[in-house]
Design an enzyme around this catalytic site. Structure first.
Site, PDB file in Angstrom:
ATOM      1  N   TYR A 122      -2.219  11.197   2.017  1.00  0.00           N
ATOM      2  CA  TYR A 122      -3.059  11.375   0.830  1.00  0.00           C
ATOM      3  C   TYR A 122      -3.067  12.837   0.389  1.00  0.00           C
ATOM      4  CZ  TYR A 122      -4.968   6.680   1.523  1.00  0.00           C
ATOM      5  OH  TYR A 122      -5.131   5.317   1.656  1.00  0.00           O
TER       6      TYR A 122
ATOM      7  N   HIS B 139      -6.742  -6.935  -1.010  1.00  0.00           N
ATOM      8  CA  HIS B 139      -5.648  -5.977  -0.814  1.00  0.00           C
ATOM      9  C   HIS B 139      -4.728  -6.402   0.323  1.00  0.00           C
ATOM     10  CE1 HIS B 139      -3.858  -1.951  -0.931  1.00  0.00           C
ATOM     11  NE2 HIS B 139      -4.010  -1.862   0.376  1.00  0.00           N
TER      12      HIS B 139
ATOM     13  N   ASP C  35       0.851  -1.179   0.000  1.00  0.00           N
ATOM     14  CA  ASP C  35       0.000   0.000   0.000  1.00  0.00           C
ATOM     15  C   ASP C  35       0.900   1.247   0.000  1.00  0.00           C
ATOM     16  OD1 ASP C  35      -3.023   0.846   0.481  1.00  0.00           O
ATOM     17  OD2 ASP C  35      -1.863   1.983   1.955  1.00  0.00           O
TER      18      ASP C  35
END
Length: 304
Positions: A227, A282, A120
């Site tokens: 982010y 994931h 990730d």
């Protein structure tokens, strides 16, 4: 590396008693990282990098097997997470700063390079490290994390990937994502783990440990700032191709990232191996820990 108190280990979630580890605090790149270290200091070095919304505990299944195979393992809480320092503002969370953390962490062990594994956001840092500082990466292993050039291309040209990335756009808002993430004892973050993973992947005890990490002062904003930094300061890299031997492992049931990202990323690597794991989400290192460890050890020993 300076050892911390035993209370740090308890706060950061204890490892199995069968494994001797250190909970340490290491100054790197102007901040302090909390790092779990295991294995003989003379053994080849492996660095494991977690993503959102995890912390070092996300690699718990891989630490002991890697140590048993003869590796020295470092697992940091990346900047902003759990017990690591949380710089204020968005700019400190640029990917290039996070990869510089790893460069200096490797040097803190007296090493010139290491085998680097990332999942990730940890994978984003690992890609950046291999593109910006290839001299410090002996072997690269990526788990469900897109190559930065490929990801940018897919966001612009692939409506399906754009649709899957909707949550990253909502994280750009001020304070509201923090409020939503904290509501209901972190229910939103818990669902980010459990609702897309195979049933039983995360136990109640695991989730309690994650909540403890999310509850650290300033952690939610720092985690979300990764982010925000990516949007405000889009990463640029000095090269597009990865020259170091690379393993890409991809759970094909990832709801946030399409499998095409992995296939295209493989084309940007000079020496690579692509492993697509069907019926795997994931959260590969949690759902398929034995298979992932097997692939890592094969890659570390023989190359891709």
């Amino acid at each position: 590396m300076a050892s911390s108190t035993s209370a740090h280990l308890e706060t950061a979630a204890e490892l199995p008693s069968s494994l001797e580890v250190e909970s340490t605090v290491q100054p790197v790149n102007g901040i302090e990282l909390h790092v779990v270290a295991a294995g003989d200091e003379a053994d080849p070095l492996v660095v494991l990098l977690h993503g959102f919304p995890e912390f070092w505990y996300g690699w718990r299944h891989q630490i002991k097997p890697l140590v048993d195979a003869g590796y020295r393992v470092l697992v940091p809480d990346q900047r902003g997470y759990n017990l690591s320092e949380k710089p204020e503002g968005v700019r400190p969370y640029r990917t290039r700063e996070c990869s510089r953390d790893v460069v200096e962490l490797i040097a803190s062990e007296g090493r010139d390079s290491a085998r680097v594994v990332g999942h990730d956001w940890g994978g984003a840092v690992a890609w950046d490290l291999a593109l910006r500082h290839p001299e410090v990466v002996d072997r690269l292993a990526i788990v469900n994390a897109p190559h930065p050039v490929v990801y940018r291309h897919h966001l612009l040209s692939n409506p399906e990937q754009l649709r899957r990335s909707w949550y990253a756009f909502t994280f750009q808002l001020p304070w509201l994502p923090e409020l939503a993430s904290r509501a209901g004892n972190f229910a939103l973050l818990e669902r980010a783990l459990t609702e897309v993973a195979a049933p039983g992947t995360f136990s109640d005890a695991d989730l309690d440990r994650y909540r403890c990490a999310w509850r650290q002062d300033g952690a939610l904003t720092a985690m979300l700032n990764w982010y925000r930094a990516a949007a405000r300061y889009p990463p640029t890299v000095p090269r597009e191709r990865v020259e170091v031997p690379t393993l890409i492992v991809w759970g094909t049931d990832d709801v946030a990232l399409t499998t095409e990202l992995a296939i295209d990323a493989d084309q940007y690597c000079d020496h690579s191996r692509l492993e697509l794991l069907s019926e795997t989400s994931h959260w590969v290192q949690h759902e398929r820990p034995e298979r992932l460890t097997e692939l890592l050890l094969e890659s570390f020993a023989n190359g891709p």
